[in-house]
Design an enzyme around this catalytic site. Sequence first.
Site, PDB file in Angstrom:
ATOM      1  N   GLU A   1       0.938  -1.166   0.085  1.00 10.18           N
ATOM      2  CA  GLU A   1      -0.022  -0.114   0.046  1.00 10.18           C
ATOM      3  C   GLU A   1       0.689   1.130   0.021  1.00 10.18           C
ATOM      4  O   GLU A   1       0.456   2.191   0.648  1.00 10.18           O
ATOM      5  CB  GLU A   1      -0.968   0.046   1.180  1.00 10.18           C
TER       6      GLU A   1
ATOM      7  N   HIS B   1      -8.392  -3.695  -1.064  1.00  4.40           N
ATOM      8  CA  HIS B   1      -7.584  -3.878   0.215  1.00  4.40           C
ATOM      9  C   HIS B   1      -6.459  -2.571   0.114  1.00  4.40           C
ATOM     10  O   HIS B   1      -6.174  -2.066   1.039  1.00  4.40           O
ATOM     11  CB  HIS B   1      -6.875  -5.231  -0.005  1.00  4.40           C
ATOM     12  N   GLU B   2      -5.441  -2.601  -1.068  1.00  5.68           N
ATOM     13  CA  GLU B   2      -4.609  -1.603  -0.736  1.00  5.68           C
ATOM     14  C   GLU B   2      -5.108  -0.334  -0.763  1.00  5.68           C
ATOM     15  O   GLU B   2      -4.675   0.795  -0.108  1.00  5.68           O
ATOM     16  CB  GLU B   2      -3.764  -1.853  -2.204  1.00  5.68           C
TER      17      GLU B   2
ATOM     18  N   HIS C   1      -6.053   0.835   2.643  1.00  6.83           N
ATOM     19  CA  HIS C   1      -5.031   1.220   3.568  1.00  6.83           C
ATOM     20  C   HIS C   1      -4.617   2.494   3.724  1.00  6.83           C
ATOM     21  O   HIS C   1      -4.034   3.149   4.383  1.00  6.83           O
ATOM     22  CB  HIS C   1      -3.663   0.262   3.045  1.00  6.83           C
TER      23      HIS C   1
ATOM     24  N   GLU D   1      -4.056  -4.078   9.247  1.00  6.84           N
ATOM     25  CA  GLU D   1      -4.439  -5.383   8.197  1.00  6.84           C
ATOM     26  C   GLU D   1      -5.778  -5.530   8.659  1.00  6.84           C
ATOM     27  O   GLU D   1      -6.775  -5.915   7.846  1.00  6.84           O
ATOM     28  CB  GLU D   1      -3.636  -6.453   8.409  1.00  6.84           C
TER      29      GLU D   1
ATOM     30  N   ASP E   1       8.316 -10.311  10.129  1.00  4.16           N
ATOM     31  CA  ASP E   1       7.873 -11.098   9.445  1.00  4.16           C
ATOM     32  C   ASP E   1       7.040 -12.335   9.917  1.00  4.16           C
ATOM     33  O   ASP E   1       6.054 -12.579   9.230  1.00  4.16           O
ATOM     34  CB  ASP E   1       8.835 -11.597   8.329  1.00  4.16           C
TER      35      ASP E   1
ATOM     36  N   TYR F   1      -5.069 -10.400   9.699  1.00  7.48           N
ATOM     37  CA  TYR F   1      -5.816 -10.044   8.672  1.00  7.48           C
ATOM     38  C   TYR F   1      -7.385 -10.490   9.004  1.00  7.48           C
ATOM     39  O   TYR F   1      -8.388  -9.622   9.285  1.00  7.48           O
ATOM     40  CB  TYR F   1      -5.554 -10.631   7.482  1.00  7.48           C
TER      41      TYR F   1
END
Length: 638
Positions: free
Chosen positions: A304, A328-329, A332, A351, A406, A414
């Site tokens: 994003e 979705h992006e 953001h 998220e 990560d 999410y």
Amino acid sequence: MKRFILAGALAICGALSVVASPTDSSRIDPAFDYHSYANVDEFRTTHLDLDLRVDFKFKTIAGSVTLELKRLDPRSTQLVLDTKDIMILDVTQKSTDVLGATAKNQTIWVSRPFHLEKPDRILGSALVIDLPPSKKATESIKIDYETLETSSALQWLTEKQTSRHKPFLYTQSEPISARSWIPLQDTPQVRAPYKAKIRTDESLRAVMSAENDPKAKRNGEYHFVMPQAVPSYLIALAVGDLEFRETGPRTGVYAEKSVIKEAAKEFADTEPMIQANEKMFGPYRWTRYDILVMPPSFPEGGMENPRLSFITPTVIAGDKSLVSVIAHELAHSWAGNLVGNATWRDFWLNEGVTDYMESRIMTAVYGEQRSSMEAVLGVKSLRADLAKLKPADQVLAIDLRDRDPDDGFSYIPYEKGRLFLNYLDAKFGRERFDAFLRGYFDHFAFKSVNSEQFMAYLQENLLDRFPGIVSRAQVNTWVLGPGLPADAVLPVTNLFQPVDAARGAWLGGALAAKKVGPDWIAQQWLYFLDGMPPLGASQLAELDKAFALSKSPNAEIAHSWFKLVIANNYQPGYPRLEEYLMTIGRRKLIEPLYESLMKTPADTEVAKRVFAKARPGYHPETVKAIEAIVVPKEETSE
Ligand SMILES: [Zn+2]
């Protein structure tokens, strides 16, 4: 210096694995970013100025960053920044105190002593710059540097790895890789505007997460301004043989020529998506929203980066069936980019809120039926993760101390995050909940929040305003507890029933494959394939013949097909599987395939052989992830 010492000690402990148990959440300081060395209590970045040269021959980015800093402590004598795999060449401080400089109104840059601390595997090296104490409110520090080939943010693609026979470079800074191409305070707690001058090959175009000028002359020198304050992980750069095509008054697509036409067609609904979201959650505050179509090796579905989302080409299916990634992006632009997570423990605030908004956009633009199917599939993925993850990793506000952030990238932030918002939406009602979210974006605009701040705001503006509906204890169960609360409001759809029926009929021999699903959409096909029991070779051959699954232009459907190919060891499917793994680098699509290949000795050999060939074309983060799957632990231990 307190923060720096704490983070440094943590890093050393991490290497020795003697830190307190990560489940010991009582000791977490929610306001502290455990993934940065920066002493943000003493200095805070207020502006960045990048002057960089992107050199494809030597695969380096070299130049300088000038940081404008607010000095919070006049006694401070050290500025600590984050770096990873960067060569620091020089550090200078802007000074007007030097003999005669003030009188002549000159800027004098004075060299300052600096050193890099011992590198930590996850966090990199702290860059410590010695500064004289000062009563000045601000400091300007210029750092000359050069990236190394091991930079985790950068992927350098050769001419052969792109569609236009021109090289391509892009950055992926989230979560903590900005420090591998810019020395800076690499924490989402710090937000700053930036400007940049990027020089590169004359035949290439540079774009950034900033104001882009599609009409800028292609001459190898590009200037960018990002007037809004953004966290470091949203600083992004791409350089390639890029064309531009407009898709609306404030939307457009950058891509290599070979895909620009289909991309513009696929993403034609971006403006209606922005309008739908503005109606629900307030104005879009970033002026333009453009999409950059990445090379297939891009490890994410989308990133994003503000004003310019980086998007995998694997969402171009020809029928807009996978454009929920764009929704979705785009979402953001509110959740994350406007109001962002303060630390990576709070990643679910980016998220989960975004996933919730994505559903709302998809419903507004494509209807309830499609978005409910997507939501049901999302819950299926969440359940699969819940079955695999240990309880501590099923928590929204996840403890990532001593870990690579990560590691927090599962479906939990999410999908569980989305379900938490669905729950609040259902309990308080659409009108109240939308007003709450809108207020949240206004209240925290261009700031970062942590989970505790979110819960306090929620308490004040929803729980207490409408008492007796949801208790703080229930909120705590959602945010701080493992698993899925029993009173979760789960999405439903009746559109998978005919799919179950058709699958059953085909498996029982009552329905020929070619008669299956004449009017199904992609989400139904995914559900059809993902629900298959073990199959024989003739059944797989029948499916492939009827639907050309191994050649599907829809990368998600192909992914589901290849899962069947591997699970049933269907040899005729392997050559296409290999091609798929060789051409696509999107982690969501390839990691599960490598994982299932590793389940039998024969396929383990396939996985190793394909990975060895595909590896040079993958992004460094993808290499790291696949290596963890394919190479046994004892071979990778340091
Ligand atoms: Zn996201």
